[in-house]
Design a protein around this motif. Structure first.
Motif, short mmCIF file in Angstrom:
data_model
loop_
_atom_site.label_atom_id
_atom_site.label_comp_id
_atom_site.label_asym_id
_atom_site.label_seq_id
_atom_site.Cartn_x
_atom_site.Cartn_y
_atom_site.Cartn_z
N GLY A 1 7.71 -0.89 30.52
CA GLY A 1 8.35 -1.38 29.32
C GLY A 1 7.56 -0.91 28.11
O GLY A 1 6.55 -0.23 28.23
N GLU A 2 8.03 -1.30 26.94
CA GLU A 2 7.33 -0.96 25.70
C GLU A 2 6.02 -1.74 25.59
O GLU A 2 5.97 -2.90 25.99
CB GLU A 2 8.22 -1.28 24.50
CG GLU A 2 9.44 -0.39 24.39
CD GLU A 2 9.07 1.06 24.17
OE1 GLU A 2 8.16 1.34 23.35
OE2 GLU A 2 9.66 1.92 24.85
N PRO A 3 4.98 -1.12 25.05
CA PRO A 3 3.73 -1.87 24.81
C PRO A 3 3.99 -3.03 23.85
O PRO A 3 4.82 -2.92 22.94
CB PRO A 3 2.80 -0.83 24.17
CG PRO A 3 3.38 0.49 24.52
CD PRO A 3 4.87 0.27 24.63
N ARG A 4 3.29 -4.13 24.06
CA ARG A 4 3.44 -5.31 23.20
C ARG A 4 2.14 -6.09 23.20
O ARG A 4 1.27 -5.87 24.02
CB ARG A 4 4.59 -6.17 23.68
CG ARG A 4 4.38 -6.73 25.10
CD ARG A 4 5.61 -7.43 25.68
NE ARG A 4 6.65 -6.47 25.98
CZ ARG A 4 7.88 -6.49 25.46
NH1 ARG A 4 8.24 -7.45 24.66
NH2 ARG A 4 8.75 -5.59 25.77
N SER A 5 2.04 -7.00 22.27
CA SER A 5 0.94 -7.96 22.28
C SER A 5 1.53 -9.31 21.92
O SER A 5 2.58 -9.39 21.30
CB SER A 5 -0.16 -7.55 21.29
OG SER A 5 0.32 -7.59 19.98
N ARG A 6 0.86 -10.35 22.34
CA ARG A 6 1.33 -11.72 22.12
C ARG A 6 0.22 -12.53 21.48
O ARG A 6 -0.96 -12.24 21.65
CB ARG A 6 1.73 -12.37 23.45
CG ARG A 6 2.88 -11.68 24.14
CD ARG A 6 4.15 -11.99 23.39
NE ARG A 6 5.30 -11.43 24.07
CZ ARG A 6 6.12 -10.57 23.52
NH1 ARG A 6 5.92 -10.14 22.29
NH2 ARG A 6 7.16 -10.13 24.19
N GLU A 7 0.61 -13.59 20.79
CA GLU A 7 -0.36 -14.47 20.15
C GLU A 7 -0.93 -15.50 21.12
O GLU A 7 -1.78 -16.29 20.74
CB GLU A 7 0.29 -15.18 18.96
CG GLU A 7 0.67 -14.23 17.86
CD GLU A 7 1.32 -14.91 16.68
OE1 GLU A 7 1.26 -16.16 16.59
OE2 GLU A 7 1.90 -14.21 15.85
N TYR A 8 -0.46 -15.47 22.35
CA TYR A 8 -0.93 -16.42 23.36
C TYR A 8 -1.60 -15.69 24.52
O TYR A 8 -1.37 -14.51 24.75
CB TYR A 8 0.21 -17.30 23.87
CG TYR A 8 1.48 -16.56 24.25
CD1 TYR A 8 1.59 -15.87 25.47
CD2 TYR A 8 2.58 -16.57 23.40
CE1 TYR A 8 2.75 -15.22 25.81
CE2 TYR A 8 3.74 -15.92 23.75
CZ TYR A 8 3.83 -15.24 24.96
OH TYR A 8 4.98 -14.57 25.30
N GLU A 9 -2.47 -16.41 25.21
CA GLU A 9 -3.13 -15.92 26.42
C GLU A 9 -2.16 -16.07 27.59
O GLU A 9 -1.42 -17.04 27.66
CB GLU A 9 -4.39 -16.75 26.65
CG GLU A 9 -5.22 -16.33 27.83
CD GLU A 9 -6.50 -17.15 27.88
OE1 GLU A 9 -7.56 -16.59 27.60
OE2 GLU A 9 -6.42 -18.35 28.21
N ILE A 10 -2.20 -15.12 28.52
CA ILE A 10 -1.33 -15.16 29.70
C ILE A 10 -2.19 -15.06 30.95
O ILE A 10 -3.05 -14.18 31.06
CB ILE A 10 -0.34 -13.98 29.71
CG1 ILE A 10 0.52 -13.98 28.44
CG2 ILE A 10 0.53 -13.99 30.96
CD1 ILE A 10 1.22 -12.67 28.18
N VAL A 11 -1.98 -15.97 31.89
CA VAL A 11 -2.55 -15.84 33.24
C VAL A 11 -1.38 -15.86 34.21
O VAL A 11 -0.36 -16.51 33.96
CB VAL A 11 -3.57 -16.95 33.58
CG1 VAL A 11 -4.79 -16.86 32.69
CG2 VAL A 11 -2.96 -18.32 33.51
N GLY A 12 -1.50 -15.10 35.29
CA GLY A 12 -0.40 -15.03 36.23
C GLY A 12 -0.86 -14.87 37.65
O GLY A 12 -2.03 -14.55 37.92
#
Length: 111
Positions: free
Chosen positions: A41-52
């Protein structure tokens, strides 16, 4: 908010990109992804932390220019603000937690 908060599978909201929004608290939200194999997908950044955590399947994570493959049973962390993108290698089922919460009504896109 009443405790405990229960979100049944029949009542869970589905986001625009197919993610299922599960229970959301004040400081963390949980969502489920089911994705077929596909290209980055397209590169992105988020204002939140993600754990998965990967329940089944595999994907490739490109994080700030480095790439790693993640398989069933593996977990990952994407720091808030980090540029990233995914490529699903093998049909994927994964659970993600976001902090602060990414909520359904925020019109969230996939991490």
């Amino acid at each position: 908010m009443d405790i405990p908060q229960i979100t049944s599978k029949d009542a869970a909201n589905i986001g625009e990109m197919g993610q299922t929004y599960l229970t959301t608290g004040k400081h963390v939200a949980l969502r489920r992804w089911e994705e077929p194999a596909g290209d980055f997908g397209e590169p992105r950044s988020r204002e939140y932390e993600i754990v998965g955590y990967v329940l089944s399947g595999a994907f490739e994570l490109d994080l700030d220019g480095g790439t790693v493959q993640i398989y069933s049973g593996d977990s990952w962390l994407i720091p808030a603000g980090a540029t990233h993108r995914y490529r699903i290698i093998e049909s994927l089922v994964a659970i993600e937690a976001t902090s602060p919460p990414a909520r359904f009504n925020d019109r969230d896109e996939p991490a």
